[in-house]
Design a protein around this motif. Structure first.
Motif, short mmCIF file in Angstrom:
data_model
loop_
_atom_site.label_atom_id
_atom_site.label_comp_id
_atom_site.label_asym_id
_atom_site.label_seq_id
_atom_site.Cartn_x
_atom_site.Cartn_y
_atom_site.Cartn_z
N GLN A 126 0.83 -1.20 0.00
CA GLN A 126 0.00 0.00 0.00
C GLN A 126 0.87 1.26 0.00
OE1 GLN A 126 -2.31 -0.52 3.55
NE2 GLN A 126 -3.97 -1.63 2.50
N ALA A 127 1.82 1.30 0.93
CA ALA A 127 2.63 2.51 1.13
C ALA A 127 3.54 2.79 -0.06
CB ALA A 127 3.45 2.37 2.41
N SER A 128 4.20 1.75 -0.58
CA SER A 128 5.12 1.96 -1.70
C SER A 128 4.36 2.40 -2.96
CB SER A 128 5.93 0.70 -1.98
OG SER A 128 5.08 -0.39 -2.30
N LYS A 129 3.20 1.79 -3.19
CA LYS A 129 2.39 2.15 -4.35
C LYS A 129 1.90 3.60 -4.22
CE LYS A 129 -1.78 0.80 -6.89
NZ LYS A 129 -2.93 -0.15 -6.94
N TYR A 130 1.47 3.96 -3.01
CA TYR A 130 0.96 5.31 -2.76
C TYR A 130 2.07 6.35 -2.92
CZ TYR A 130 -2.16 8.79 -0.68
OH TYR A 130 -2.97 9.89 -0.47
N ASN A 138 0.60 11.45 -9.84
CA ASN A 138 -0.69 10.86 -10.21
C ASN A 138 -1.74 10.98 -9.11
OD1 ASN A 138 0.32 10.09 -12.71
ND2 ASN A 138 1.08 8.13 -11.92
N VAL A 139 -1.27 11.17 -7.88
CA VAL A 139 -2.18 11.26 -6.74
C VAL A 139 -1.82 12.49 -5.93
CG1 VAL A 139 -2.95 10.18 -4.59
CG2 VAL A 139 -2.59 8.78 -6.63
N ASN A 140 -2.84 13.18 -5.46
CA ASN A 140 -2.65 14.33 -4.58
C ASN A 140 -3.07 13.95 -3.17
OD1 ASN A 140 -3.00 16.80 -3.15
ND2 ASN A 140 -3.06 17.87 -5.12
N VAL A 141 -2.18 14.20 -2.20
CA VAL A 141 -2.46 13.81 -0.81
C VAL A 141 -3.75 14.44 -0.32
CG1 VAL A 141 -1.60 13.87 1.56
CG2 VAL A 141 -0.01 13.52 -0.33
N ALA A 142 -3.94 15.70 -0.66
CA ALA A 142 -5.13 16.43 -0.19
C ALA A 142 -6.42 15.83 -0.72
CB ALA A 142 -5.02 17.89 -0.57
N GLY A 147 -6.49 7.36 1.92
CA GLY A 147 -5.33 6.52 1.60
C GLY A 147 -4.25 6.65 2.66
N ILE A 148 -3.98 7.87 3.11
CA ILE A 148 -2.99 8.12 4.16
C ILE A 148 -3.39 7.44 5.46
CG2 ILE A 148 -1.92 9.88 5.59
CD1 ILE A 148 -0.79 9.89 2.85
N ILE A 149 -4.68 7.57 5.79
CA ILE A 149 -5.19 6.96 7.04
C ILE A 149 -5.05 5.44 7.00
CG2 ILE A 149 -7.25 6.60 8.45
CD1 ILE A 149 -8.18 9.39 7.59
N LYS A 150 -5.39 4.87 5.86
CA LYS A 150 -5.32 3.42 5.69
C LYS A 150 -3.88 2.91 5.85
CE LYS A 150 -7.02 -0.21 2.61
NZ LYS A 150 -7.68 -0.48 1.29
N ILE A 151 -2.95 3.62 5.23
CA ILE A 151 -1.53 3.25 5.32
C ILE A 151 -1.02 3.42 6.74
CG2 ILE A 151 0.80 3.89 4.60
CD1 ILE A 151 -0.44 4.61 1.86
#
Length: 219
Positions: A126-130, A138-142, A147-151
């Motif tokens: 999960q973390a490496s892909k994110y 390709n992905v914005n944290v905001a 996703g951040i919470i899950k990781i």
């Protein structure tokens, strides 16, 4: 005749003292051998099992933190080199887990190691892909806080499992050392007790036999 009887009693005294001394010495050797053998087995386990397990559990905890730091750095800086480092560390951690499974004697703990390995793979994938997606733009944290919470939850779960295993390995390590020290203390006390009993038996026997000599002389 009295001289011959007196001589016979002295021979018996010498024989009695020798017998008691030999018995006391043999008993001490037997107890000492048993305790020393047990301590040797304990020290062997400390050297080849419990200390390596504790050492690897400490090292694995440090590796997990470095992996998390590298992935977080990759996400924040966009540098994919940190992801490569994290992958190398993840491989080292997986190898360490494999070595750990080979020497862990407790089947229950082996199950826990397998569970940690599975949880770690879930977290790392999960973390490496994110981190890769964020680094590549390709992905914005905001836009993806879940996703951040899950990781983060996966990482905390891995930490919790590792801490439990570290506590267990440390406890086993300490208990084995304490048992070895306790056995050595018992061996010392038994030696003193046997020496005291031997002295008492010899002294008592000598008094009884010497009394027999005095009685014969009075007759």
């Amino acid at each position: 005749m009295a001289a011959r009887s007196k001589k016979s009693i002295r021979v018996r005294l010498i024989f009695f003292i020798s017998l008691v001394t030999a018995f006391g010495f043999a008993s001490f050797l037997a107890v000492s051998f048993i305790i020393s053998t047990q301590n040797f087995e304990r020290l062997d386990k400390i050297k080849n099992v419990y200390f390596p397990i504790f050492e690897m559990s400490e090292s694995n905890a440090a590796k997990l933190e470095r992996i998390a730091e590298n992935l977080a750095t990759a996400a924040s800086t966009g540098e994919t080199d940190f992801i490569i480092k994290a992958r190398e560390q993840a491989y080292e951690l997986s190898q360490s887990i494999g070595r750990l499974k080979k020497i862990e004697p407790d089947r229950k703990r082996l199950v826990e190691i397998d569970r940690f390995s599975e949880s770690f793979q879930v977290y790392f994938n999960q973390a490496s892909k994110y981190s890769q997606q964020i680094a590549s733009g390709n992905v914005n944290v905001a836009s993806d806080p879940e996703g951040i919470i899950k990781i983060s939850d996966s990482l905390q779960h891995c930490r919790k499992m590792l801490n439990i295993f570290r506590s267990y390995s440390l406890k086993n390590f300490q208990i084995t050392i304490e048992n070895a020290n306790r056995s050595s203390a018992i061996e010392l006390r038994l030696g003193l007790i046997m020496a005291l009993v031997t002295v008492i038996l010899i002294s008592t026997g000598s008094v009884v036999i010497t009394s027999g000599i005095d009685v014969k002389e009075q007759e």
